[in-house]
Write an enzyme that holds these catalytic residues in place. Structure first.
Site, PDB file in Angstrom:
ATOM      1  N   CYS A  47     104.822  86.866  33.781  1.00  0.00           N
ATOM      2  CA  CYS A  47     103.917  85.746  34.043  1.00  0.00           C
ATOM      3  C   CYS A  47     103.165  85.288  32.810  1.00  0.00           C
ATOM      4  CB  CYS A  47     102.913  86.130  35.130  1.00  0.00           C
ATOM      5  SG  CYS A  47     101.702  87.355  34.590  1.00  0.00           S
ATOM      6  N   CYS A 152     105.535  94.088  42.602  1.00  0.00           N
ATOM      7  CA  CYS A 152     106.977  94.259  42.795  1.00  0.00           C
ATOM      8  C   CYS A 152     107.368  93.325  43.937  1.00  0.00           C
ATOM      9  CB  CYS A 152     107.297  95.703  43.170  1.00  0.00           C
ATOM     10  SG  CYS A 152     109.025  95.919  43.639  1.00  0.00           S
ATOM     11  N   GLY A 269      88.645  91.460  25.025  1.00  0.00           N
ATOM     12  CA  GLY A 269      89.825  91.827  25.822  1.00  0.00           C
ATOM     13  C   GLY A 269      90.875  90.718  25.835  1.00  0.00           C
ATOM     14  N   VAL A 273      90.023  84.247  26.929  1.00  0.00           N
ATOM     15  CA  VAL A 273      90.428  83.351  25.842  1.00  0.00           C
ATOM     16  C   VAL A 273      91.953  83.207  25.834  1.00  0.00           C
ATOM     17  CG1 VAL A 273      90.456  83.045  23.342  1.00  0.00           C
ATOM     18  CG2 VAL A 273      88.390  83.908  24.464  1.00  0.00           C
ATOM     19  N   ALA A 806     116.084  87.458  43.194  1.00  0.00           N
ATOM     20  CA  ALA A 806     116.606  86.094  43.360  1.00  0.00           C
ATOM     21  C   ALA A 806     116.142  85.504  44.694  1.00  0.00           C
ATOM     22  CB  ALA A 806     118.120  86.096  43.277  1.00  0.00           C
ATOM     23  N   MET A1047     121.374  91.850  42.301  1.00  0.00           N
ATOM     24  CA  MET A1047     120.027  91.287  42.106  1.00  0.00           C
ATOM     25  C   MET A1047     118.980  92.228  42.682  1.00  0.00           C
ATOM     26  SD  MET A1047     120.906  88.091  44.531  1.00  0.00           S
ATOM     27  CE  MET A1047     121.726  88.285  46.109  1.00  0.00           C
ATOM     28  N   GLN A1203     116.051  97.639  51.529  1.00  0.00           N
ATOM     29  CA  GLN A1203     116.120  96.214  51.889  1.00  0.00           C
ATOM     30  C   GLN A1203     115.196  95.906  53.058  1.00  0.00           C
ATOM     31  OE1 GLN A1203     118.098  93.528  50.415  1.00  0.00           O
ATOM     32  NE2 GLN A1203     117.707  95.093  48.900  1.00  0.00           N
ATOM     33  N   GLU A1270     118.461  89.942  54.769  1.00  0.00           N
ATOM     34  CA  GLU A1270     117.674  88.765  55.132  1.00  0.00           C
ATOM     35  C   GLU A1270     116.875  88.916  56.431  1.00  0.00           C
ATOM     36  OE1 GLU A1270     120.113  85.139  55.009  1.00  0.00           O
ATOM     37  OE2 GLU A1270     119.199  85.025  53.056  1.00  0.00           O
TER      38      GLU A1270
HETATM   39  C1  LIG Z   1      94.784  88.805  35.738  1.00  0.00           C
HETATM   40  C2  LIG Z   1      93.288  88.706  35.676  1.00  0.00           C
HETATM   41  C3  LIG Z   1      92.545  89.072  36.783  1.00  0.00           C
HETATM   42  C4  LIG Z   1      91.162  88.974  36.732  1.00  0.00           C
HETATM   43  N1  LIG Z   1      90.443  89.299  37.847  1.00  0.00           N
HETATM   44  C5  LIG Z   1      89.097  89.179  37.831  1.00  0.00           C
HETATM   45  C6  LIG Z   1      88.318  89.487  38.971  1.00  0.00           C
HETATM   46  O1  LIG Z   1      88.842  89.876  40.014  1.00  0.00           O
HETATM   47  N2  LIG Z   1      86.981  89.338  38.893  1.00  0.00           N
HETATM   48  C7  LIG Z   1      86.364  88.922  37.742  1.00  0.00           C
HETATM   49  O2  LIG Z   1      85.152  88.840  37.704  1.00  0.00           O
HETATM   50  N3  LIG Z   1      87.070  88.613  36.662  1.00  0.00           N
HETATM   51  C8  LIG Z   1      88.424  88.730  36.683  1.00  0.00           C
HETATM   52  N4  LIG Z   1      89.130  88.401  35.572  1.00  0.00           N
HETATM   53  C9  LIG Z   1      88.424  87.854  34.422  1.00  0.00           C
HETATM   54  C10 LIG Z   1      88.065  88.933  33.455  1.00  0.00           C
HETATM   55  O3  LIG Z   1      87.211  89.872  34.021  1.00  0.00           O
HETATM   56  C11 LIG Z   1      87.385  88.276  32.298  1.00  0.00           C
HETATM   57  O4  LIG Z   1      88.326  87.454  31.690  1.00  0.00           O
HETATM   58  C12 LIG Z   1      86.922  89.305  31.298  1.00  0.00           C
HETATM   59  O5  LIG Z   1      85.902  90.096  31.801  1.00  0.00           O
HETATM   60  C13 LIG Z   1      86.507  88.658  30.016  1.00  0.00           C
HETATM   61  O6  LIG Z   1      86.369  89.696  29.064  1.00  0.00           O
HETATM   62  P1  LIG Z   1      87.220  89.707  27.736  1.00  0.00           P
HETATM   63  O7  LIG Z   1      86.687  90.821  26.920  1.00  0.00           O
HETATM   64  O8  LIG Z   1      88.649  89.766  28.011  1.00  0.00           O
HETATM   65  O9  LIG Z   1      86.822  88.307  27.161  1.00  0.00           O
HETATM   66  P2  LIG Z   1      87.508  87.443  26.049  1.00  0.00           P
HETATM   67  O10 LIG Z   1      88.624  86.661  26.617  1.00  0.00           O
HETATM   68  O11 LIG Z   1      87.828  88.298  24.895  1.00  0.00           O
HETATM   69  O12 LIG Z   1      86.284  86.480  25.732  1.00  0.00           O
HETATM   70  C14 LIG Z   1      85.775  85.660  26.745  1.00  0.00           C
HETATM   71  C15 LIG Z   1      84.603  84.796  26.253  1.00  0.00           C
HETATM   72  O13 LIG Z   1      83.447  85.585  26.098  1.00  0.00           O
HETATM   73  C16 LIG Z   1      82.850  85.356  24.843  1.00  0.00           C
HETATM   74  N5  LIG Z   1      82.268  86.616  24.388  1.00  0.00           N
HETATM   75  C17 LIG Z   1      82.823  87.824  24.543  1.00  0.00           C
HETATM   76  N6  LIG Z   1      81.984  88.757  24.067  1.00  0.00           N
HETATM   77  C18 LIG Z   1      80.902  88.101  23.611  1.00  0.00           C
HETATM   78  C19 LIG Z   1      79.695  88.518  23.007  1.00  0.00           C
HETATM   79  N7  LIG Z   1      79.446  89.788  22.784  1.00  0.00           N
HETATM   80  N8  LIG Z   1      78.789  87.574  22.659  1.00  0.00           N
HETATM   81  C20 LIG Z   1      79.031  86.275  22.881  1.00  0.00           C
HETATM   82  N9  LIG Z   1      80.148  85.831  23.441  1.00  0.00           N
HETATM   83  C21 LIG Z   1      81.065  86.738  23.809  1.00  0.00           C
HETATM   84  C22 LIG Z   1      83.980  84.896  23.955  1.00  0.00           C
HETATM   85  O14 LIG Z   1      83.515  84.109  22.895  1.00  0.00           O
HETATM   86  C23 LIG Z   1      84.838  84.124  24.923  1.00  0.00           C
HETATM   87  O15 LIG Z   1      84.366  82.807  25.008  1.00  0.00           O
HETATM   88  C24 LIG Z   1      90.521  88.515  35.572  1.00  0.00           C
HETATM   89  C25 LIG Z   1      91.268  88.156  34.451  1.00  0.00           C
HETATM   90  C26 LIG Z   1      92.640  88.256  34.505  1.00  0.00           C
HETATM   91  C27 LIG Z   1      93.445  87.860  33.304  1.00  0.00           C
HETATM   92  S1  FES Z   2     110.472  93.393  41.308  1.00  0.00           S
HETATM   93 FE1  FES Z   2     110.264  95.497  41.694  1.00  0.00          FE
HETATM   94  S2  FES Z   2     112.297  96.157  41.862  1.00  0.00           S
HETATM   95 FE2  FES Z   2     112.474  93.995  41.717  1.00  0.00          FE
HETATM   96  S1  FES Z   3     103.823  89.282  31.945  1.00  0.00           S
HETATM   97 FE1  FES Z   3     102.730  89.369  33.810  1.00  0.00          FE
HETATM   98  S2  FES Z   3     101.068  90.593  33.260  1.00  0.00           S
HETATM   99 FE2  FES Z   3     102.044  90.272  31.383  1.00  0.00          FE
END
Ligand SMILES: Cc1cc2nc3c(=O)[nH]c(=O)nc-3n(C[C@H](O)[C@H](O)[C@H](O)COP(=O)(O)OP(=O)(O)OC[C@H]3O[C@@H](n4cnc5c(N)ncnc54)[C@H](O)[C@@H]3O)c2cc1C
Ligand code: FES
Ligand code: FES
Length: 1338
Positions: A47, A152, A269, A273, A806, A1047, A1203, A1270
């Site tokens: 993804c 999965c 993390g 971004v 598939a 598949m 299946q 199916e």
């Molecule tokens: C698949 C997925 C599922 C998620 N599920 C949830 C969920 O269920 N609930 C939820 O709440 N969130 C969820 N999130 C969001 C995730 O929690 C936030 O994206 C994450 O906490 C951001 O932290 P990061 O360190 O990755 O931020 P980054 O992407 O590294 O930074 C995010 C922003 O914060 C700013 N920043 C970071 N640190 C500082 C600092 N010290 N001072 C000033 N600015 C700062 C950066 O400049 C940037 O603009 C999900 C994200 C993903 C990708």
């Molecule tokens: S996606 Fe998990 S076995 Fe196909």
């Molecule tokens: S490719 Fe789906 S989580 Fe990275």
């Protein structure tokens, strides 16, 4: 300030090998680096946004302060490679391989049958491996947490969990001497009297698994420890083509950088971004990484509370909180407890391991789970800049809008202070998401109340919500008005009114679900009210009496590990030991899938001169194309060409599909239609240029999106199809009751983990091409490319090694993608690769047709249904694809298991301006039958007779004539039904549920049992043929090729078992390389649960030919070995190569006469499910499912049960959570796992039992087996009807009885809104025609 030109060397380790990257590019992710630079293709792209876990790796680092090595799982698609300096990465290849030794974590998922298509398997392996590196004896809870970020689509998770549970300390006694539960198979829960003679329960032998030996693991590179200890700590720079990455060490440096580059994000993390850059095209020329700044990474505890460094990961925060909660007095720890609770359900494990607390706060996302609770808990933010430091209270004033806070651009968040709580303070957090694991909340909340000492008089109150506006919002005014009020029912109703006034959501709010969100806002407050009341009571404050049956409203759903049974018929006692047919053999490539060695299309190494292709698609639902401006895009770096309809050397119209063009010409008829494609040296260049192609449109009318629009405009494809039995209209006149109704069944995205991919290699002469394509129908891809190229099929060779899932989505659509890629390869004369991004795949390739069903039903007082008139309207989209065949199958099977004497079913295929839908597992039957079951259920609700009784009394009881006049014997249907009632202890469960429902007002349980009668195969004779080619080589090894595609459904494994039986040789002699139009021509699609039936027959025929040739030699020298017989045959000039052909049954359907013989045989089953719903939030848990399936005599019970479980889980997804959202203009919003939720590990029923019906034989198919990939999907609807049962109980408590409407899927939104109560009645509602909603029902 100008940027320092210096670029540092990036040093990290991958699988124990040092990587020195002199030109580290901040735009490159680890996933890209692994796959394309290091050729470690075991790590998969699913993804690209952190939502599927297919790309999971383990990252290890040495913390020189604690002198400890930390291992954590991470999604490599979001890890910028520059982040890895000084770290060690372990990929699935580093864990174990068939070349050296496989690891127990790879062995167990494979041998427990937890790998079908295998595309998710490396990610699963890495999540589990990381868990075991940190904790070799985890608990089951920790196991489920570790897998919470991995999806999965094939297995239904049960076998993955079963395999990995063998590592858990709380579920296996492997380590004890003597009598281990695992020695009895994985069904130790069965008592001896439950195991019926002749049945078997052992799908794998856990006692033969390799033990986990942690001394054998890759060590953390000592060089990195030295690096961490010795190297001077200095600011580092990495400069790519467009972006500079700066990693400071000291806070002072960080503040200076932020002063110089105020717009630069601080990437910790990269989970916010990263997706913004990838999906929204946000660009940052400078990125600052604060992860090495110690001041941002520490956690401290003071007398006043705890202080968390902003760069601390959420997992780290959670672990520290867990420890602290053991030490801090309970009354001081309320905020910590709630924060900990919320962190458990935020994202998946990998996201929590990467995402930082500061990042979550500063992202200021409306769905942040932490901001409402941090704000309610009165946290303070410590921020610094070059100008000084200051403290900002985290409250309403801090959040200014979507992604915006009151922090100045040059400021850095250093730490977050969370204060201790006080005695009379109460804090709670709430969230409701479309799925329990790894899903953003629809609405979340943080609530706090402080009372005057020893009283229930409110002195302070703070309420914050997420998901109700552009960012976290507070109900400040409400809270002020509540001060001084007593915590009682009056206050509750005032508060609900005030909150609804203050937190107002417009009817058009982005994200939709407006009434649901309004309801959640006050339902959460009600939960808070009850929680606080209970606590006040415990503290001795006189309270409003809480009714006993309200107490469970504040509880979590029952937790528990997954218990399961799989019961199947043992092989016959007289079967020879060498004959492996019928044994539960592991999928033949499961081990390779678990080690990452199994090759998928995009794993093929890039070829010299290879180019990349990215599609440009329409942004309008219906418009003429005024112009395509390619100029700017063509000038961009790396762009080689842009291909359009003008470049097609042959036909721009697809074969068979006369209404489908390859490239849109002159006009577009849906958003997502392919207009042209950019071809560039790299995929990134192609993507950038694709965005620069400018299309000018002239919008056209009409725009038809919904089936209602189509009915109004009479926009249908072919003439309606119809079948009728008896005299429906006459019967209505004699019925005691007649009613009419309708039902919407939503569509479904295939969400195969491997997106559609093609590589086309032009051979340089005669338009010859090799096409590697993710197709379950290579002949169609071949014919498409040939036609589009203006050549013949004998020049175009399609090859499929395996596909990563598939489910019908790779039958027709790959033909078009392959054709476009071929045009590009022809035009450029170079190999071209096209791998669809998940979002493009979801947008372009369509899915299951949504259905609208309208019905009229006549029934008698005793519940007999005597007449039914049903019309299906399927939403096919802008081209017909296979939608006419889909509606035909839905009509053919519309009666399911019921002998309704007068039954008419007709179907219309709606032509709309949505992307064209296509085949999907079940091919219309899951949609159509849900409508049949719905009307049957409605009879039960209207008559007051239990649904299972209505079902039973209307079921086929004896031989009968189907709607198409074919004779049908319901014997096995009735046996399945009876066994299901018995095995599920249906009536005992029903009584227990009634008791539970009496005792619980806001929690309800429901039960449903559903029968299944399913015709297997194609109703067109020509589709029932297959061919195979078998070579025996002189060394005795055997190469098998056939027309079926692997598949995940285990077809190659079954074919090898057939060859092993027929030629009487061990499996190790047999190999299946790939499926290719070069070896077996004129194949049919692998679909309809029929591929094994027909290809198996062809393989068997080829074996028999060879065996007949060898038999004289064998009987001459019966004691000789296989190799010797083969050698002798060669010397005697006997051909050791043979084709096999199966002509198939003469199935047919004559729609004019309404009669036919569409199915060779029927497959039967029944399924009982039990659920629990939270009436206040709409959440639900699947508590138990028992499935009985008449599988004939299985060729491989492990594969068949796989299946069954996988199909059932996909059905649960279809009917309860997978919801495609379209704008009123037909724009698909749900384009990835963040928006579209397929079932996750937590959706597996807590008790999940599968029984294969004993004594079922099928003389019409291979060795008496049956196809079942199916049909079982439909049985997922038992969960839907169990939910309906639970909702009915909730409505009864509100004084409402009788029928109610519930569309599919039964999402948390629909469940909540159907549980009508004082809260749903209190919310403001907008007149339906007074606004344009965010999304529409299609
Ligand atoms: C698949 C997925 C599922 C998620 N599920 C949830 C969920 O269920 N609930 C939820 O709440 N969130 C969820 N999130 C969001 C995730 O929690 C936030 O994206 C994450 O906490 C951001 O932290 P990061 O360190 O990755 O931020 P980054 O992407 O590294 O930074 C995010 C922003 O914060 C700013 N920043 C970071 N640190 C500082 C600092 N010290 N001072 C000033 N600015 C700062 C950066 O400049 C940037 O603009 C999900 C994200 C993903 C990708
Ligand atoms: S996606 Fe998990 S076995 Fe196909
Ligand atoms: S490719 Fe789906 S989580 Fe990275």
């Amino acid at each position: 300030m100008s940027l320092d030109n210096r670029a540092d060397e990036l040093i990290f380790f991958v699988n124990g090998r040092k990587v020195i990257e002199k030109n580290a590019d901040p735009e490159q992710t680890l996933l890209f680096y692994l796959r394309k630079k290091l050729y470690l293709t075991g790590t998969k792209y699913g993804c690209g946004g952190g939502g599927c876990g297919a790309c999971t790796v383990m990252i290890s680092r040495y913390d020189h302060l604690t002198q400890k090595i930390q291992h954590f799982s991470a999604v490599s698609c979001l890890v910028p490679v520059c982040m890895l300096h000084g770290m060690a990465v372990t990929t699935v290849e580093g864990v174990g391989s068939t070349k050296s030794q496989i690891h127990p974590v790879q062995e167990r998922i494979a041998k427990a049958h937890g790998s079908q298509c295998g595309f998710c398997t490396p990610g699963m392996v890495m999540s589990m491996y990381t868990l075991l590196r940190n904790n070799p004896e985890p608990s089951t809870e920790e196991l489920l947490e570790a897998l919470s970020g991995n999806l999965c689509r094939c297995t239904g998770y049960r076998p993955i969990i079963a395999g990995y549970k063998t590592f858990c300390k709380d579920s296996c006694c492997l380590k004890k001497d003597g009598d281990c539960c695992m020695n009895k198979g994985n069904n130790s829960s069965l008592s001896s009297d439950q195991i019926i003679e002749g049945t078997c329960t052992e799908l794998f032998k856990a006692n033969e698994f390799m033990p986990l030996d942690s001394t054998q693991e890759l060590i953390f590179p000592p060089e990195l420890i030295l690096m961490a200890q010795q190297q001077e700590k200095r600011k580092m720079f990495f400069s790519g083509e467009r972006i500079t990455w700066i990693s400071p060490v000291h806070l002072k440096e960080l503040l200076e950088l932020k002063a110089n580059y105020p717009k630069a994000p601080l990437v910790t993390g990269n989970t916010n971004v990263g997706p913004d850059m990838k999906f929204k095209g946000v660009f940052h020329p400078v990125i600052i990484s604060p992860t090495r700044v110690q001041a941002l990474n520490s956690i401290s505890q003071t007398e006043k509370g705890m202080s968390f460094g902003s760069a601390c990961t959420l997992s780290f925060v959670k672990d520290i909180l867990q420890e602290a909660l053991l030490k801090i007095p309970r009354q001081e720890a309320k905020a910590f407890q709630v924060l900990f609770q919320q962190l458990k359900s935020l994202g998946g494990k990998q996201i929590r391991n990467m995402a930082s607390l500061g990042g979550n706060i500063i992202s200021a996302s409306p769905t942040s789970d932490l901001n409402p609770i941090l704000a309610a808990s009165k946290c303070n933010l410590n921020v610094s800049s070059k100008d000084g430091t200051r403290q900002i209270p985290l409250n309403e004033d801090f959040f200014l809008g979507y992604g915006k806070t009151s922090m100045k651009p040059n400021e850095v968040l250093v730490s977050i202070d969370v204060p201790n709580s006080e005695k009379w303070e109460f804090i709670s957090a709430f969230r409701q998401a479309p799925r329990q694991d790894n899903a953003f909340a629809v609405v979340n909340a943080g609530m706090r109340v402080v009372f005057k000492e020893e009283s229930n008089i409110i002195s302070q109150c703070n309420i914050f919500y997420g998901g109700t506006g552009p960012t976290t919002v507070g109900a400040r005014k409400t809270c002020q008005q509540l001060i001084g009020r007593t915590w009682d029912e009056d206050m509750l109703s005032t508060a609900c009114r005030l909150i609804l006034d203050e937190i107002s959501l417009p009817a058009t709010a982005p994200g939709g679900m407006v009434e649901f969100r309004r309801t959640l806002i006050i339902s959460f407050f009600f939960k808070f009210y009850l929680q606080v009341l209970q606590e006040l009571k415990q503290m001795g404050v006189p309270d409003d009496k809480i009714p006993q049956n309200y107490l469970s409203a504040t509880e979590d759903f029952p937790q528990g590990s997954i218990e399961s049974k799989q019961i199947f018929q043992d092989i016959s006692w007289n079967q020879s030991a060498q004959d492996l047919l019928g044994h539960p053999l592991m999928h033949q490539s499961a081990i390779k899938q678990a080690t990452g060695e199994a090759m998928y299309c995009d794993d093929i190494r890039s070829m010299d001169g290879e180019l990349h292709l990215v599609m440009v698609t329409s942004t309008r639902p219906h418009a003429s194309i005024v112009s395509i401006d390619k100029m700017e895009a063509l000038k961009m770096p790396g762009v080689v060409t842009i291909v359009t309809a003008d470049d097609v050397p042959g036909s721009n119209v697809m074969p068979y599909l006369q209404d489908e063009t390859v490239f849109a010409e002159n006009k577009v008829t849906c958003v997502g239609e392919i207009i042209c494609a950019v071809v560039a040296e790299t995929v990134t260049q192609a993507k950038r240029a694709a965005r620069a192609v400018k299309i000018t449109y002239h919008d056209l009318k009409p725009v038809i999106i919904t089936p209602e629009d189509a009915i109004e405009k009479q926009s249908f494809y072919s003439a309606r199809r119809k079948l009728e039995r008896g005299n429906v209209d006459e019967a209505f006149k004699t019925a005691d009751h007649v009613f009419e109704g309708h039902m919407h069944v939503g569509g479904q995205e295939h969400f195969y983990l491997e997106t559609q991919s093609v590589i086309v290699i032009p051979k340089g002469e005669d338009k010859e091409m090799d096409v590697y394509v993710t197709s379950q129908h290579p002949r169609f891809a071949q014919e498409s490319v040939a036609l589009v190229m203006g050549t013949h099929c004998n020049k175009i060779m399609c090859h499929v090694k395996r596909v990563g899932g598939a489910f019908g989505g790779k039958i027709i659509k790959p033909g078009k993608l392959a054709s476009i890629t071929a045009v590009a390869a022809y035009k450029t004369g170079r190999p071209v690769r096209c791998v669809l991004e998940r979002g493009d795949d979801m947008l372009i390739t369509g899915g299951r047709q949504p259905f609208l069903g309208k019905y009229k039903v006549g029934f008698m007082n005793d519940g007999r249904i005597i007449s039914a008139d049903v019309i299906y309207y399927s939403n096919a989209g802008n081209t017909l694809d296979e939608s006419d065949l889909v509606i035909e199958k839905a009509i053919l099977q519309a009666d399911n298991a019921y002998s309704i004497p007068n039954f008419r079913c007709a179907g219309f295929v709606c032509k709309t301006n949505l992307p064209s839908n296509t085949a999907f597992r079940g091919f219309g039957v899951p949609e159509g039958l849900l409508i049949t079951e719905y009307l049957v259920n409605e009879v039960a609700m209207r008559s007051g007779i239990p649904p299972e009784k209505i079902r039973e009394m209307n079921m086929y009881k004896e031989k009968h004539i189907k709607l198409f006049k074919q004779e049908y014997n319901p014997n096995l249907l009735l046996r399945s039904w009876e066994e299901c009632l018995e095995k599920s202890s249906f009536y005992q469960q029903k009584a227990a549920i009634a008791e539970f429902n009496n005792q619980n007002r806001w929690r309800k349980r429901g039960i449903a049992i559903i029968p299944l009668s399913y015709g297997v195969g194609f109703p067109y004779g020509f589709l029932n043929q297959a061919a195979a080619l078998i070579h025996i080589y002189k060394d005795g090894s055997v190469l098998v090729t056939h027309g079926g595609i692997e598949m995940g459904q285990g077809i190659h494994t079954k074919m090898m078992q057939i060859v092993s039986r027929e030629l009487k040789i061990p499996l190790s002699y047999i190999h299946i390389s790939d499926t290719s139009t070069k070896t077996v021509p004129n194949t049919i699609e692998s679909a309809a649960s029929f591929a094994t039936d027909v290809n198996g027959m062809a393989v068997k025929a080829a074996c028999r030919t060879l065996k007949e040739r060898l038999d004289p030699i064998i009987s001459e020298n019966p004691k000789k070995s296989w190799e010797e017989w083969v050698d002798e045959a060669f010397m005697k000039r006997i051909s050791l190569s043979a084709t096999g052909y199966f002509r198939g049954w003469n199935t047919y359907m004559d729609w004019e006469k309404s009669e036919g013989f569409p199915y060779t045989y029927y497959m039967h089953g029944a399924c009982c499910s039990v659920v629990e719903i939270d009436c206040l939030t709409g959440g639900h848990r699947n508590l138990r499912t028992d499935i009985i399936i008449d599988a004939g005599i299985p060729l491989n019970p492990a594969v068949d049960i796989g299946q069954i479980e996988g199909a059932f889980t996909q059905g649960v997804g279809l009917y309860t959570m997978e919801e495609l959202k379209y704008s009123p203009e037909g724009v698909l919003f749900t384009r990835g796992p963040a928006q579209y939720k397929i079932p996750a590990p937590s959706d597996v029923p807590q008790k999940f039992n599968v029984y294969l019906l004993s004594g079922s034989k099928n003389p019409k198919a291979l060795y008496s087996s049956k196809g079942l990939g199916e049909p079982v999907l439909f049985l997922g609807c038992s969960v839907f009807y169990a939910i309906m049962d639970a909702i009915a109980a909730a409505r009864k408590d509100s004084g409402i009885t009788g029928h109610f409407t519930l569309y599919s899927p039964a999402t948390c939104e629909r469940i909540r809104m159907a549980c009508v109560d004082q809260f749903t009645q209190q919310i403001p509602r907008d007149k339906p025609d007074s606004y344009v909603p965010w999304s529409v029902l299609v």
